[in-house]
Motif scaffolding. Structure first.
Motif, PDB file in Angstrom:
ATOM      1  N   VAL A 207       5.505   8.252  -0.394  1.00 12.63           N
ATOM      2  CA  VAL A 207       5.900   8.688  -1.629  1.00 12.63           C
ATOM      3  C   VAL A 207       6.654   9.345  -1.078  1.00 12.63           C
ATOM      4  O   VAL A 207       7.670   9.510  -2.124  1.00 12.63           O
ATOM      5  CB  VAL A 207       4.772   9.578  -2.115  1.00 12.63           C
ATOM      6  CG1 VAL A 207       4.942  10.696  -3.439  1.00 12.63           C
ATOM      7  CG2 VAL A 207       3.471   8.547  -2.564  1.00 12.63           C
ATOM      8  N   VAL A 208       6.790  10.384   0.107  1.00 15.03           N
ATOM      9  CA  VAL A 208       8.302  11.199   0.286  1.00 15.03           C
ATOM     10  C   VAL A 208       8.638  10.624   0.772  1.00 15.03           C
ATOM     11  O   VAL A 208      10.388  11.229  -0.109  1.00 15.03           O
ATOM     12  CB  VAL A 208       7.293  12.192   1.535  1.00 15.03           C
ATOM     13  CG1 VAL A 208       8.700  13.294   2.012  1.00 15.03           C
ATOM     14  CG2 VAL A 208       6.147  13.282   0.786  1.00 15.03           C
ATOM     15  N   LYS A 209       9.088   9.647   1.668  1.00 15.47           N
ATOM     16  CA  LYS A 209       9.713   9.060   2.098  1.00 15.47           C
ATOM     17  C   LYS A 209      10.890   8.081   0.957  1.00 15.47           C
ATOM     18  O   LYS A 209      11.943   7.664   1.080  1.00 15.47           O
ATOM     19  CB  LYS A 209       9.595   8.397   3.317  1.00 15.47           C
ATOM     20  CG  LYS A 209      11.011   7.563   4.429  1.00 15.47           C
ATOM     21  CD  LYS A 209      10.749   6.614   4.799  1.00 15.47           C
ATOM     22  CE  LYS A 209      11.206   5.935   6.089  1.00 15.47           C
ATOM     23  NZ  LYS A 209      12.100   6.884   6.538  1.00 15.47           N
TER      24      LYS A 209
ATOM     25  N   VAL B 168       0.693  -0.740   0.384  1.00 17.35           N
ATOM     26  CA  VAL B 168       0.304   0.222   0.111  1.00 17.35           C
ATOM     27  C   VAL B 168       0.586   1.250   0.242  1.00 17.35           C
ATOM     28  O   VAL B 168       2.406   1.435   0.976  1.00 17.35           O
ATOM     29  CB  VAL B 168      -1.170  -0.583   1.463  1.00 17.35           C
ATOM     30  CG1 VAL B 168      -2.074  -1.349   1.155  1.00 17.35           C
ATOM     31  CG2 VAL B 168      -0.176   0.034   2.777  1.00 17.35           C
ATOM     32  N   LEU B 169       0.273   2.606  -0.721  1.00 16.90           N
ATOM     33  CA  LEU B 169       1.670   3.659  -0.703  1.00 16.90           C
ATOM     34  C   LEU B 169       0.046   4.636  -0.158  1.00 16.90           C
ATOM     35  O   LEU B 169      -0.940   4.465  -0.527  1.00 16.90           O
ATOM     36  CB  LEU B 169       1.519   3.767  -1.796  1.00 16.90           C
ATOM     37  CG  LEU B 169       2.751   5.048  -2.467  1.00 16.90           C
ATOM     38  CD1 LEU B 169       4.143   4.624  -1.785  1.00 16.90           C
ATOM     39  CD2 LEU B 169       2.429   5.376  -4.010  1.00 16.90           C
TER      40      LEU B 169
ATOM     41  N   ILE C 251       3.035  17.346  -1.693  1.00 19.57           N
ATOM     42  CA  ILE C 251       1.935  19.315  -2.239  1.00 19.57           C
ATOM     43  C   ILE C 251       2.859  19.065  -3.368  1.00 19.57           C
ATOM     44  O   ILE C 251       2.617  19.362  -4.445  1.00 19.57           O
ATOM     45  CB  ILE C 251       1.400  19.988  -1.689  1.00 19.57           C
ATOM     46  CG1 ILE C 251       0.231  19.244  -0.574  1.00 19.57           C
ATOM     47  CG2 ILE C 251       0.953  21.085  -2.584  1.00 19.57           C
ATOM     48  CD1 ILE C 251      -0.519  20.253   0.338  1.00 19.57           C
ATOM     49  N   GLN C 252       4.052  19.412  -3.058  1.00 29.87           N
ATOM     50  CA  GLN C 252       5.020  19.825  -3.596  1.00 29.87           C
ATOM     51  C   GLN C 252       5.222  18.457  -4.841  1.00 29.87           C
ATOM     52  O   GLN C 252       5.823  19.255  -5.581  1.00 29.87           O
ATOM     53  CB  GLN C 252       6.454  20.254  -3.013  1.00 29.87           C
ATOM     54  CG  GLN C 252       6.608  21.368  -1.899  1.00 29.87           C
ATOM     55  CD  GLN C 252       7.666  21.458  -1.051  1.00 29.87           C
ATOM     56  OE1 GLN C 252       8.010  20.642  -0.755  1.00 29.87           O
ATOM     57  NE2 GLN C 252       7.632  22.884  -0.589  1.00 29.87           N
ATOM     58  N   LEU C 253       5.660  17.928  -4.175  1.00 32.92           N
ATOM     59  CA  LEU C 253       5.877  16.492  -5.235  1.00 32.92           C
ATOM     60  C   LEU C 253       4.846  16.075  -6.008  1.00 32.92           C
ATOM     61  O   LEU C 253       4.767  16.686  -7.412  1.00 32.92           O
ATOM     62  CB  LEU C 253       6.043  15.550  -4.932  1.00 32.92           C
ATOM     63  CG  LEU C 253       7.553  14.936  -3.779  1.00 32.92           C
ATOM     64  CD1 LEU C 253       7.559  14.180  -2.788  1.00 32.92           C
ATOM     65  CD2 LEU C 253       8.851  15.386  -4.582  1.00 32.92           C
ATOM     66  N   THR C 254       3.731  16.313  -6.054  1.00 27.53           N
ATOM     67  CA  THR C 254       1.778  16.144  -6.438  1.00 27.53           C
ATOM     68  C   THR C 254       2.452  17.766  -8.252  1.00 27.53           C
ATOM     69  O   THR C 254       2.116  17.354  -9.055  1.00 27.53           O
ATOM     70  CB  THR C 254       1.135  16.631  -5.864  1.00 27.53           C
ATOM     71  OG1 THR C 254       1.088  15.762  -4.866  1.00 27.53           O
ATOM     72  CG2 THR C 254      -0.362  16.348  -7.131  1.00 27.53           C
TER      73      THR C 254
ATOM     74  N   ASP D  56      -3.154   3.954  -0.260  1.00 32.49           N
ATOM     75  CA  ASP D  56      -3.483   3.638   0.580  1.00 32.49           C
ATOM     76  C   ASP D  56      -4.554   4.988   0.947  1.00 32.49           C
ATOM     77  O   ASP D  56      -5.004   5.040   2.415  1.00 32.49           O
ATOM     78  CB  ASP D  56      -3.336   3.036   1.976  1.00 32.49           C
ATOM     79  CG  ASP D  56      -3.326   2.633   3.620  1.00 32.49           C
ATOM     80  OD1 ASP D  56      -5.056   3.170   3.771  1.00 32.49           O
ATOM     81  OD2 ASP D  56      -3.267   2.428   4.711  1.00 32.49           O
ATOM     82  N   GLY D  57      -3.576   6.053   0.854  1.00 39.50           N
ATOM     83  CA  GLY D  57      -3.965   7.461   1.203  1.00 39.50           C
ATOM     84  C   GLY D  57      -5.178   7.832   0.265  1.00 39.50           C
ATOM     85  O   GLY D  57      -4.965   8.359  -0.750  1.00 39.50           O
ATOM     86  N   GLN D  58      -6.253   8.837   0.636  1.00 43.75           N
ATOM     87  CA  GLN D  58      -7.059   9.851   0.025  1.00 43.75           C
ATOM     88  C   GLN D  58      -6.369  10.618  -0.783  1.00 43.75           C
ATOM     89  O   GLN D  58      -6.690  10.371  -2.398  1.00 43.75           O
ATOM     90  CB  GLN D  58      -7.816  10.317   0.469  1.00 43.75           C
ATOM     91  CG  GLN D  58      -9.182  10.357  -0.394  1.00 43.75           C
ATOM     92  CD  GLN D  58     -10.001   9.326  -0.902  1.00 43.75           C
ATOM     93  OE1 GLN D  58     -10.479   8.452  -0.672  1.00 43.75           O
ATOM     94  NE2 GLN D  58      -9.539  10.394  -2.601  1.00 43.75           N
ATOM     95  N   SER D  59      -4.986  10.614  -0.186  1.00 40.03           N
ATOM     96  CA  SER D  59      -4.310  12.164  -0.788  1.00 40.03           C
ATOM     97  C   SER D  59      -3.931  11.833  -2.172  1.00 40.03           C
ATOM     98  O   SER D  59      -3.067  12.052  -3.181  1.00 40.03           O
ATOM     99  CB  SER D  59      -3.289  12.507   0.009  1.00 40.03           C
ATOM    100  OG  SER D  59      -2.494  11.781   0.029  1.00 40.03           O
ATOM    101  N   ILE D  60      -3.524  10.286  -2.835  1.00 38.76           N
ATOM    102  CA  ILE D  60      -2.933   9.363  -3.576  1.00 38.76           C
ATOM    103  C   ILE D  60      -4.213   9.495  -5.204  1.00 38.76           C
ATOM    104  O   ILE D  60      -3.526  10.056  -5.340  1.00 38.76           O
ATOM    105  CB  ILE D  60      -2.385   8.044  -3.524  1.00 38.76           C
ATOM    106  CG1 ILE D  60      -0.873   7.543  -2.158  1.00 38.76           C
ATOM    107  CG2 ILE D  60      -1.511   7.311  -4.818  1.00 38.76           C
ATOM    108  CD1 ILE D  60      -0.193   8.589  -2.680  1.00 38.76           C
TER     109      ILE D  60
END
Length: 272
Positions: A45-47, A39-40, A236-239, A67-71
């Motif tokens: 994503v950051v780590k 799961v991600l 947010i920066q990576l997105t 696994d994250g809604q932000s993904i």
């Protein structure tokens, strides 16, 4: 079986729904083939950009889901949509139900000894008669990892759930998963604490709004505030970067087994 995947943040994620995940696990049980679930979330994503061991262990997964809604939100923003969030704890619950219905056995690895005992009590109450073929706490030393793997292998379990911190759970699965002879392997992180009743999960409305991280923050503000601030800002920066310069798919760096990480030195990776 055809796989529809989306390349996001350098990782290939499977564009599936919960029922698809359970069906693939069911098929793995019937054919005795490996199904290593990963799961991600935003924190990973950051780590994973700095952690080659975590990155390699995720690449190794047979099925990698959001696994994250932000993904999920980011996938839609980036026009590489994933159909839904698939929470690790929900997969854990559904697979326990499947094991109970089909008379399958499970192995539990992780948490502190007292938490593990409580989890076993909850599982026995919710799924009467379910066979727990093997259980072991997650606070073992590096040199004990092989012995723990041998114990799981000898148990003949159909499913293995690992409730350890990231990246320890991914590293353990990536190192020993293919040799355990357990068809379904799933690293569930902090789900042992939640199912055992030690940690309260966010209400459904918070889950649907993608605010489970905020609910956890309210429970432990001092410990989590700066971690979530740093992680969410970086995500947010990576997105934003992904919108203009999509990351190429990461390639595995290791050529052999991953060394087992120490439990006490590894911090939980949790995020939105």
């Amino acid at each position: 079986m055809n796989r529809h995947r989306q390349l996001l943040f350098g990782m290939y994620l499977d564009a599936v729904r919960m029922d698809d995940v359970i069906e693939r696990c069911h098929e793995a049980l019937k054919t005795r083939s490996r199904m290593l679930l990963g799961v991600l979330n935003a924190a990973k994503v950051v780590k994973l950009r700095q952690d080659a061991l975590l990155r390699d262990s995720l690449i190794e997964c047979d099925l990698l889901v959001a696994d994250g809604q932000s993904i999920v939100w980011a996938s839609k923003l980036l026009r590489r949509p994933l159909p839904e969030r698939i929470a690790g704890i929900d997969v854990f619950d559904r697979l326990l139900r499947l094991a109970h219905e089909e008379g399958r056995s499970v192995a539990l690895l992780g948490a502190k000894p007292d938490v593990l005992r409580k989890l076993e009590e909850v599982v026995a109450r919710r799924f009467p008669g379910l066979t727990i073929a093997c259980s072991h706490h997650g606070y073992f030393e590096q040199h004990e990892a092989e012995r723990v793997a041998d114990m799981i292998r000898a148990s003949g379990a159909d499913m293995l759930f690992i409730g350890m911190t990231s990246p320890k759970k991914e590293i353990f699965l990536g190192t020993y998963g293919s040799s355990l002879n357990v068809p379904v392997l799933h690293g569930v992180g902090g789900s042992f604490d939640v199912m055992a009743g030690l940690t309260k999960r966010a209400p459904v409305a918070w889950q649907r709004a993608g605010m489970e991280w905020a609910y956890r923050l309210l429970q432990e503000p001092r410990r989590l505030f700066w971690r979530y601030l740093a992680t969410n800002t970086s995500f947010i920066q990576l997105t934003a970067r992904e919108m203009f310069h999509p990351a190429r798919a990461f390639a595995a760096e290791r050529s052999g087994p991953v060394p087992q990480a120490g439990s006490s030195a590894t911090e939980r990776v949790s995020g939105a």
